[in-house]
Design a protein around this motif. Structure first.
Motif, PDB file in Angstrom:
ATOM      1  N   LYS A  40       0.826  -1.210   0.000  1.00 43.01           N
ATOM      2  CA  LYS A  40       0.000   0.000   0.000  1.00 43.01           C
ATOM      3  C   LYS A  40       0.864   1.266   0.000  1.00 43.01           C
ATOM      4  CE  LYS A  40      -4.039   2.016   0.235  1.00 43.01           C
ATOM      5  NZ  LYS A  40      -4.881   1.928   1.430  1.00 43.01           N
ATOM      6  N   SER A  41       1.975   1.227   0.721  1.00 40.92           N
ATOM      7  CA  SER A  41       2.847   2.405   0.761  1.00 40.92           C
ATOM      8  C   SER A  41       3.447   2.674  -0.614  1.00 40.92           C
ATOM      9  CB  SER A  41       3.957   2.215   1.796  1.00 40.92           C
ATOM     10  OG  SER A  41       4.851   1.184   1.386  1.00 40.92           O
ATOM     11  N   ASN A  42       3.814   1.608  -1.335  1.00 41.82           N
ATOM     12  CA  ASN A  42       4.351   1.806  -2.685  1.00 41.82           C
ATOM     13  C   ASN A  42       3.312   2.433  -3.611  1.00 41.82           C
ATOM     14  OD1 ASN A  42       6.818   0.727  -1.959  1.00 41.82           O
ATOM     15  ND2 ASN A  42       6.286  -1.356  -2.598  1.00 41.82           N
ATOM     16  N   GLN A  43       2.055   2.029  -3.449  1.00 33.66           N
ATOM     17  CA  GLN A  43       0.985   2.622  -4.239  1.00 33.66           C
ATOM     18  C   GLN A  43       0.828   4.108  -3.938  1.00 33.66           C
ATOM     19  OE1 GLN A  43      -2.510   0.309  -3.435  1.00 33.66           O
ATOM     20  NE2 GLN A  43      -1.760  -1.521  -4.507  1.00 33.66           N
ATOM     21  N   LEU A  44       0.932   4.467  -2.659  1.00 37.37           N
ATOM     22  CA  LEU A  44       0.804   5.873  -2.281  1.00 37.37           C
ATOM     23  C   LEU A  44       1.981   6.704  -2.781  1.00 37.37           C
ATOM     24  CD1 LEU A  44      -0.632   5.639   1.340  1.00 37.37           C
ATOM     25  CD2 LEU A  44      -1.814   6.344  -0.725  1.00 37.37           C
ATOM     26  N   PHE A  45       3.192   6.115  -2.763  1.00 38.01           N
ATOM     27  CA  PHE A  45       4.350   6.838  -3.293  1.00 38.01           C
ATOM     28  C   PHE A  45       4.174   7.106  -4.788  1.00 38.01           C
ATOM     29  CE2 PHE A  45       6.988   4.724   0.243  1.00 38.01           C
ATOM     30  CZ  PHE A  45       6.714   5.763   1.097  1.00 38.01           C
TER      31      PHE A  45
END
Length: 1418
Positions: free
Chosen positions: A1061-1066
């Motif tokens: 999820k963090s990679n998607q937000l980045f």
């Protein structure tokens, strides 16, 4: 027996039978008599009497009627017939008989009392049956009827009978009209047809009505004066209603009919007025139908007017009030005292009535005296107060045509032309309606209204309405050729249009028609002559007009003042035209003195005549040089009449010269709101300045930042004069200020077309272009302007500000070289600006912005001209040596930070040096300095951090920043940015106080997302992930298009180990910021590196490509960032862009080497070794094998010296030795390469990838021994580690090449029984079905196998994979490949189209991939 004897005997016998009650015998004997004498009156009476006795009333009535025919003047038969009728309900027959009986009684002088009583008894007995009976009864007993004329008042009072009858008929007619109108309402929908229908209904009732006759009977017979007056009023109202509802008749037949003939009604009105009737309608129609030629003719009717006021004064009648106020107004031709005395008469008989009702009348007299004094006072009040009273009275008498004439005349007198026009239109409508209803044209009134409207057109919205006025006057003159007002009005228009000769001829014609004593025409003719430069003739005419004025009243005094002013103007015009021709100064002085004297006389006649003050002011200003007196005169003129343009202009010029724009605005607003000034302004010639009041208004609005109204005023000015350059520039500047930039650009371009060399327009155009971010065009225009005005500080400031904004825009767009060029050019202009004004706050802010740009684009930081900046600063900062001593080094970040601080300090000193600097400016100065020191702290901290510690220099900057923010807050505590800056400073000192600052800022600016972002960073820094997430969510809700909040949320998820999820937000943050946020660039690149990338995934390659773009942009902002360079090397290695990888890897290697020399840290050493091994791999990929070996051996040598043992070091050793082995292999140093692989196998055991690599190398040597060794390695790995897809595929490939059926059979069986997880490992390449197909082909050469079975199995596992379908069904493969969700290479899609073989498909294939590099099957 003779007949008479026989008749006598029969008569005697009949009477005997009557006495005996033998009624049949009576009838027989009587009939026998009639046979002998058919005209025997007594026989008929006997038969009737017998029938009455036998109650045979019809037979009795018949025989009585026969008797009446024989002897109509004898009473007995009538009496008998009347007695029978009394018992009958046939009231019509009864009253017919009663009328005849009454006539006989009167002829025989009988007493009528009993008869009257019988009539009353009959009415009482049967009168309640119906209203028709009552109406018939009243008709039978009123005057003009037989009974009424004979009995007079015996039966009932005739006045009462007539009044009752009239009431009954009125009610019936009204009810009938109401019912018919109601039915019409539901039948007809259109209002105009409905109105026509209502008129027809009323006429159908009125035309057959008997009320006019009844009214006339009552008027003629009654002795009651009050009843007669009321009836006369009713009669007039009814006749008037009949007249207005009568149908139109071209032949005017209706006027010949009676009783609603208009002339007869007018005679009735005249009679009522003569007897001073209290009928209001009579008076109203009287005044309207008199149709006065003008108000002067009303003087002959003064008695009737005064009587009307006196009669209706007590009723507070509106027309009465209006006539009274008209009588005491300035437009009245009457003596005002007559009205005051008639309305409030003096008590001349005071002594006679002294003792009568003394106490009762005392209060009344006092009240009247007070009211009279009040009215006298009102009569002396301002015109507007009298107008209010006239309008108040007019509201309730709008049907009066005379009332309209009076109100319109008064509006015209006070020069309210707009209201005059509106009321005149209403009056014309009323006049048309009157003509349509009455059939009578009030020609004099019509002339008055039409000429009044024409006069309005002369002054209202002139000269636009001049054509309409001329057309109207021409129409009036066609109908009324001698109309003086129309001719004068036409002449005035001709004067305004400067057609003076035609005007003069017209006035002369009027004088010939009216006589040379016509003052009005002579006055205009003389003024026309003056304007034609016929000064002597014109002046003689004006003097003659002046001599005719003998009265002393307001109107005359006003006219006298006007004439004196015109005489004075004639002298001044003469002097202006002949000034150079008059050589004798004494004559000039004498002429000016004459003009001055006439102006003084004008003001003595009327102190409120404004043009005289204006002309007097011009004399004082132009000839006497007394500016103070001139200004006083102009003020007086403008106070009296706001339409005095010249006076207003002089006043406005005075205020504008003193920069008193507020007062100038007030004067101009009053001027343009004046009905007189607007047409005068519009009528100015092209050489005159028509637009100056609106231009001044626009400028005053610009001064107070009221840009919307400024646009309105400048637009109005341009409508007056479209080439007014100043108004065009003002309009463009107003557009610019209120955000309508494109409109401003259009205006400035239009201005430059008219006046190309206008530098100010070009300067503002450049400012507008800068606002539109058209920086090249803006800079071109500004450089052109600076050549024209080299010492204009505003232009220099605009130039360097535009260059800085352009540089910032170039940074955002990625044009860093252009950005630096802009900054360097801006510094040159800043030098020039400092020479012009070194205390300019904008100058020092610009320096700070330039340094901030260099610190942002650190790649170009070495090109900063710090010597030039120091040269600018050193002259303005006394303690430069203290601060500037630290500049002399090569640490550019530190140099830029110090220069930025020095620039901010000079800017603050410039602000504080002013004694009356606003608190806002002082607080901004401290804030700017604090912000610069905070940025310096952050830059120095990032560049000099050692083991998590800060150096003393950066700490000093941080502490100084805290002090600056505190001072800014002390000055202005309600600015959120100040609290945010303080919170950031305190984040590393005291997180609690920092939190308080951010919360305070959020209360001041709750919708500022930056506040919440900083608070989220604080919570993230303190490890409170939950609070940080909530705060970042709040920021996302406020501004979802801002990238920082998504970055913060992604970091929170990173802390929670939610990497997906963090990679998607980045990635989302990077997309939202359009790749411009350095933090988003770096974190997105890191997230791409951390993902599990598959070589065959198109999405992965796209992410890598985007990551390469992001990291390159990031390195522009941080060219020496270690983590950025590490990410870049990894990404470009995976993308196989070895040239960029080598460049960045060597740079990172150099940075880490220098860092290790300074710190000698094992951590740095490990980083350095990792970079070296990475460089070795990059050189290997680029084919530079010697360099690859060199880098790898260098890394191994460094690792031998260290005592560290961890996974990273093992990976470095493995990578280095593989690079050495492969490089030697490609350099044909097979033994050296094999030795390295053996070492690897000994050190790291038999890993799958190493075994594969070694087997491939051994097999590629192409000897029997190496091939067997390769097979042994693969089989041995299977025995030790178990089967794997890669090993089996490699083994199968070797067996196919070697045609080893035993191994092929083994591999086939193993591949056929792969688990689902093992099959999914091959989901991207689909090598398993390919190898199986070849194996079966080799094992079963005769084709005894199912060739599609394996691909069908793949289809079941991957139904949406176009590559799987390609072997089974080409059409299905192409359909899947062209789907929206499918990711496919252009070459592969081109190949699929090519296999379709249709022309359309082949064309698409060539379009997608002109030279398709079609992959081989295996």
């Amino acid at each position: 027996m003779p007949p008479p004897i026989k008749v006598s005997k029969l008569m005697k016998a009949a009477k005997q039978c009557m006495q005996a009650g033998d009624f049949d015998g009576v009838i027989d004997h009587a009939k026998s008599i009639l046979k002998l004498d058919n005209a025997n009156y007594t026989a008929y009476l006997l038969i009737a009497r017998a029938n009455i006795s036998m109650q045979k009333y019809e037979l009795a009535s018949h025989h009585l009627e026969c008797a009446i025919k024989i002897q109509p003047d004898l009473v007995p038969a009538w009496k008998g017939l009347f007695s029978i009728a009394k018992e009958s309900q046939d009231y019509k027959s009864f009253f017919q008989i009663a009328s005849g009986y009454c006539q006989v009684l009167a002829n025989t002088n009988e007493n009528l009392v009993e008869f009257a009583r019988d009539i009353n008894l009959y009415f009482k007995k049967f009168g309640n049956n119906s209203s028709e009976f009552k109406k018939y009864y009243l008709f039978s007993i009123i005057p003009t009827s037989v009974i009424g004329d004979i009995c007079n008042n015996l039966i009932i009072q005739q006045d009462a009978a007539l009044k009752n009858l009239i009431d009954i008929i009125e009610n019936e007619e009204q009810k009938l009209i109401k019912d018919e109108t109601r039915r019409l309402f539901f039948k007809v929908a259109q209002s105009d047809l409905r109105d026509e229908g209502e008129v027809k209904i009323r006429w159908s009732v009125y035309s057959s009505s008997c009320l006019p006759n009844l009214f006339q009977i009552l008027i003629n017979t009654t002795k009651n004066d009050q009843l007669r007056a009321e009836t006369e009023s009713k009669n007039l109202h009814y006749l008037y209603e009949m007249l207005i509802n009568a149908p139109e008749s071209p032949s005017n037949q209706l006027q010949q009919q009676n009783p609603f003939n208009k002339d007869k009604i007018q005679n009735l009105i005249s009679d009522l007025v003569l007897v001073k009737s209290s009928c209001y309608l009579a008076w109203e129609l009287y005044f309207d139908w008199e149709d006065y030629l003008d108000f002067n003719y009303m003087v002959h009717d003064i008695d009737n007017i005064l009587n009307f006021i006196h009669i209706f004064d007590s009723t507070q009648n509106s027309l009465t009030k209006l006539l009274f106020y008209f009588g005491i107004s300035d437009i009245s031709p009457f003596d005002k005292e007559l009205f005051l005395k008639r309305r409030y008469p003096q008590n001349e008989n005071k002594n006679k009535n002294k003792n009568k009702n003394k106490n009762k009348n005392k209060n009344s007299k006092n009240q009247k005296k007070i009211e009279k004094n009040k009215i006298k006072t009102d009569a002396k009040n301002h015109k507007k107060e009298l107008l209010e009273k006239l309008l108040e009275s007019f509201e309730n008498c709008k049907t009066s045509i005379l009332a309209h004439r009076i109100v319109i005349a008064y509006f015209l007198y006070i020069k309210d032309y707009r209201s005059t026009f509106e009321y005149s239109q209403s009056a014309i409508g009323l006049l048309v309606k009157h003509q349509k209803q009455i059939g009578h044209l009030l020609s004099n009134t019509r002339q008055a209204f039409l000429t009044t409207i024409g006069t309005c057109f002369i002054y209202h919205e002139a000269p636009k309405n001049f054509p309409r006025a001329l057309k109207l006057f021409d129409n009036v003159l066609l109908e009324f050729p001698n109309n003086k007002k129309a001719k004068i009005g036409k002449g005035l228009i001709l004067i305004e249009k400067k057609q003076l000769e035609q005007a003069k001829a017209l006035f002369q014609d009027v004088l010939e028609d009216q006589g040379h004593d016509d003052t009005d025409t002579l006055l205009e003719l003389s003024w026309c002559q003056v304007q034609l430069s016929e000064f002597e003739e014109g002046r003689r005419g004006l003097v003659k007009c002046l001599e005719t004025l003998t009265h002393v009243d307001t109107v005359t005094n006003q006219l006298r003042a006007k004439i004196n002013w015109r005489i004075a103007e004639s002298y001044l015009l003469y002097l202006k035209q002949n000034y150079d021709d008059i050589s004798d100064d004494n004559i000039k002085v004498e002429i000016v003195k004459l003009a001055h004297d006439y102006l003084i006389d004008s003001l003595r006649s009327s102190r409120n005549y404004a043009p005289s003050y204006t002309s007097l002011g011009e004399i004082y200003l132009s000839y006497y040089g007394d500016e103070n007196k001139a200004i006083k005169c102009f003020f007086n003129a403008f106070e009296i009449d706001a339409g005095e343009i010249e006076a207003a202009r002089y006043i406005v010029e005075t205020f504008c010269s003193k920069s008193d724009w507020e007062t100038a605005k007030i004067v101009c607003e009053r001027l343009i709101s004046s009905p007189k000034a607007r047409p005068l302004l519009a009528n100015l010639t092209e050489n005159d300045d028509k637009s100056w009041p609106y231009r001044v208004l626009g400028t005053s609005c610009l001064e107070v930042q009221d840009y919307v109204n400024a646009v309105v005023h400048f637009s109005t000015a341009l409508r007056c004069n479209e080439t007014d350059i100043e108004s065009l520039i003002g309009l463009g500047e107003s557009y610019l200020k209120c955000g309508r930039i494109e409109g401003g650009v259009k205006v400035f371009n239009h201005t430059l077309k008219i006046q190309p060399d206008n530098w100010y327009a070009k300067y503002l155009l450049a400012i507008a272009q800068r606002s539109l971010k058209e920086y090249p065009s803006s800079l071109i225009n500004l450089k052109t302007v600076i050549d024209l005005k080299p010492n204009e500080s505003a232009i220099v400031i605009a130039l360097y500000e535009t260059l800085i904004e352009s540089a910032t825009s170039n940074v955002e767009g990625g044009f860093y070289g252009r950005s630096i060029e802009n900054c360097l050019e801006a510094i040159d202009y800043i030098k020039r600006a400092r020479e012009l004004n070194f205390k300019s706050v904008k100058l020092w802010k610009a320096i700070t912005d330039i340094i901030r740009l260099f610190l942002t684009v650190k790649e170009k930081i070495e090109s900063i001209p710090w010597e030039s900046i120091v040269e600018i600063i050193i002259a303005s900062l006394k303690d430069y040596e203290k601060e500037g001593s630290e500049i002399q080094n090569n640490d550019y970040i530190k140099v830029c930070s110090i220069l930025s601080i020095l620039s901010a300090k000079v800017g603050l000193i410039s602000i504080l040096s002013e004694n009356k600097t606003a608190r806002v400016l002082r607080s901004m100065g401290w804030y700017n300095l604090g912000l610069v020191e905070l940025e310096s702290f952050i830059n120095l901290f990032n560049s000099s951090e050692k083991n998590g510690k800060m150096d003393n220099k950066s700490i000093r900057f941080r502490d100084s920043s805290v002090k600056c923010f505190k001072k800014a807050i002390q000055l202005e505590s309600q600015v959120s940015d100040y609290w945010v800056g303080l919170g950031i400073c305190l984040m590393s000192i005291n997180p609690r106080i920092s939190q308080h600052c951010f919360i305070k800022a959020s209360t001041l600016a709750s919708k500022d997302y930056n506040v919440w972002n900083n608070l989220g960073v604080l919570y993230l820094n303190c490890g409170d992930i939950d609070l940080a997430q909530k705060v970042f969510s709040k920021s996302q809700s406020l501004c979802p298009q801002e990238s920082t909040c998504w970055l913060g949320d992604g970091l929170c998820l990173e802390f929670e180990q939610n990497f997906e999820k963090s990679n998607q937000l980045f990635k989302h943050s990077f997309v939202v910021s359009n790749g411009k946020n350095p933090a988003s660039q770096l974190l997105f690149a890191l997230s791409v590196i951390n993902q599990k990338l598959h070589n065959g995934s198109i999405a992965s390659k796209q992410d890598l490509s985007m990551a390469s773009f992001a990291i390159l942009r990031f390195l522009k902002f941080g060219p020496n960032s270690e983590i950025g360079l590490e990410c870049a090397c990894i990404i470009f290695e995976r993308l196989k862009d070895y040239e960029v990888g080598k460049k960045l890897g060597n740079k990172l290697s150099e940075i880490l080497e220098n860092k290790y020399e300074k710190e000698e840290s094992e951590k740095v050493l490990l980083q350095f070794v990792q970079v070296k091994t990475q460089l070795s791999r990059i050189y290997l990929g680029s084919g530079e094998y010697e360099l690859s070996i060199e880098e790898a051996e260098y890394a191994l040598d460094l690792l031998e010296e260290t005592e560290l043992e961890n996974k990273d070091i093992e990976e470095c050793i493995l990578s280095a030795r593989i690079c050495i082995g492969l490089s030697n292999f490609f350099l044909d140093e097979l033994k050296l390469g094999l030795n390295q692989f053996k070492i690897i196998l000994e050190m790291f055991h038999s890993t799958q990838r190493l075994v594969l690599l070694l087997s491939q190398i051994l097999y590629s040597l192409s000897t029997e021994e190496t091939k067997d060794a390769a097979l042994e390695e693969l089989l041995e790995n299977i025995e030790i580690n178990g089967k794997s897809v890669l090993i089996l595929l490699t083994l199968g490939a070797i067996s196919i090449l070697e045609n080893d059926h035993q191994i092929m059979q083994y591999v086939k069986e193993e591949l056929e029984h792969l688990s689902l997880e093992e099959a999914l490992e091959d989901s991207l390449l689909h090598n398993v079905p390919k190898i199986l197909a070849i194996l079966k082909m080799k094992l079963y050469p005769k084709g005894d196998f199912e060739g599609t079975k394996e691909w069908q199995r793949q289809i079941m596992l991957f139904p949406n994979d176009w590559a799987v379908w390609e072997t089974v069904n080409k059409d299905a493969s192409l359909e899947i490949a062209t789907g929206r969700q499918t990711q496919v290479y252009a070459g592969d899609l081109a190949r699929l189209y090519l296999k379709n073989s249709s022309k359309k498909a082949v064309q698409r294939s060539v379009f997608l991939y002109p030279r398709p590099d079609l992959r081989p099957f295996f």
